[in-house]
Enzyme design. Structure first.
Site, PDB file in Angstrom:
ATOM      1  N   MET A 177       1.007  -1.232   0.195  1.00 49.19           N
ATOM      2  CA  MET A 177      -0.088  -0.002  -0.014  1.00 49.19           C
ATOM      3  C   MET A 177       0.799   1.308   0.173  1.00 49.19           C
ATOM      4  O   MET A 177       0.517   2.333  -0.599  1.00 49.19           O
ATOM      5  CB  MET A 177      -0.928   0.066   1.233  1.00 49.19           C
ATOM      6  N   LYS A 178       2.126   1.557   0.673  1.00 47.34           N
ATOM      7  CA  LYS A 178       3.035   2.340   0.911  1.00 47.34           C
ATOM      8  C   LYS A 178       3.372   2.518  -0.801  1.00 47.34           C
ATOM      9  O   LYS A 178       3.266   3.927  -0.984  1.00 47.34           O
ATOM     10  CB  LYS A 178       4.188   2.067   1.679  1.00 47.34           C
TER      11      LYS A 178
END
Length: 312
Positions: A177-178
């Site tokens: 997700m980062k």
């Protein structure tokens, strides 16, 4: 703080722009903290003054801690901290947790999780969003990849330095997700930079450009900190380095390749940062991409401050 939380001893490795603020908040909010010092002694002296304890090696940090946070550049550094001589693996106890707050390669994250699981140690990814200012204030965003029970154990500690905590999924999902988050933000940076260069080329100054975008539908917090370099010559408004941006986009490219998806916009964004990384000095931040894109197009986007041209 709960009785259970009060028994947790915290370790910390990586007292950089983000890590120092995170570690400061952990110790200020009552957790026993053992940290690994670095050549820059200012963060170490600050933490010692707040009651933290300094260790000489990563293995010493591990031996003194129930939960160890790592906040460094990326996977290569994390792997060395865990596996290298005097590394965490030499001191970790069964039942402890290692939390990687770096922006790392999810492939490496999953492999490290399996490696440490064999030792009875949980591995969690909790990368960050926002800036060193929010790190110091304890209001960072964190996106966490962890099993439910481990997340519940960690949450009180995370709350000492994060204002917004999102449990994304299992280990590896935080780093996935980062990379997606950074793709969006760095994609904006590449678009802003090219738009500013084109605007200047056709006779629209950065200030006039900003007068339309600011407070309109395309405005956002990222835009506002990004523009402070071009408009004001403020080099510290958005302290995320071009080197780290380029590194993150190479991780994104690897993730897209492993997933079997075409990523043309990600590659274009990566190439914009690759040029700036290759041609600029080491200490340059993401908003300075606009200056580099301007130079490629024979456009002067070097900002002025008090009538003096700034340097990258």
């Amino acid at each position: 703080m709960s009785t259970t939380a009060a028994r947790e001893n915290i370790g910390f490795i990586g007292l950089g722009l983000m890590g120092h603020g995170i570690a400061k908040n952990i110790v200020d909010k009552g957790y026993p903290l053992t940290f690994l010092g670095r050549k820059n002694r200012k963060p170490a002296e600050d933490l010692l003054g707040r009651g933290a304890r300094e260790a000489a090696t990563s293995s010493e940090v591990a031996a003194a801690s129930d939960i160890v946070f790592i906040c460094v550049t990326g996977s290569r550094e994390v792997e060395a901290i865990i596996r290298g001589p005097g590394g965490l693996k030499e001191g970790l106890k069964q039942g402890s947790v290692v939390v990687d707050c770096s922006t790392s390669d999810p492939v490496s994250t999953v492999a490290l999780a399996a490696e440490l699981k064999a030792l009875g140690v949980d591995y969690v990814d909790a990368p960050l969003s926002r800036t060193p200012k929010e790190a110091w204030e304890g209001t960072l965003d964190a996106m966490v990849g962890a099993p439910d029970a481990v997340f519940a154990r960690l949450k009180p500690v995370l709350e000492t330095w994060a204002g917004r905590i999102v449990h994304i999924g299992d280990t590896g999902d935080g780093h996935r997700m980062k990379l997606l988050n950074n793709f969006v933000s760095l994609g904006y940076a590449a678009i802003y930079s090219e738009a500013l260069a084109l605007a200047q080329k056709v006779g629209i100054s950065p200030a006039r450009f900003d007068s339309v975008i600011r407070n309109g539908r395309m405005d956002c917090g990222f835009y506002q900190t990004f523009m402070r370099w071009t408009l004001e010559g403020d080099r510290d408004a958005h302290k995320f380095t071009i080197a780290n941006a380029f590194k993150d986009l190479t991780y994104l490219e690897s993730m897209a390749g492993a997933a079997g998806i075409a990523n043309p916009l990600g590659n274009a964004t990566k190439n914009s940062f690759a040029t700036a990384f290759a041609t600029g000095p080491a200490e340059q931040y993401v908003p300075m991409l606009a200056t580099h894109i301007g130079k490629l197009n024979a456009v002067d986007l070097m900002p002025s401050k008090d009538g003096v041209k700034q340097k990258i």
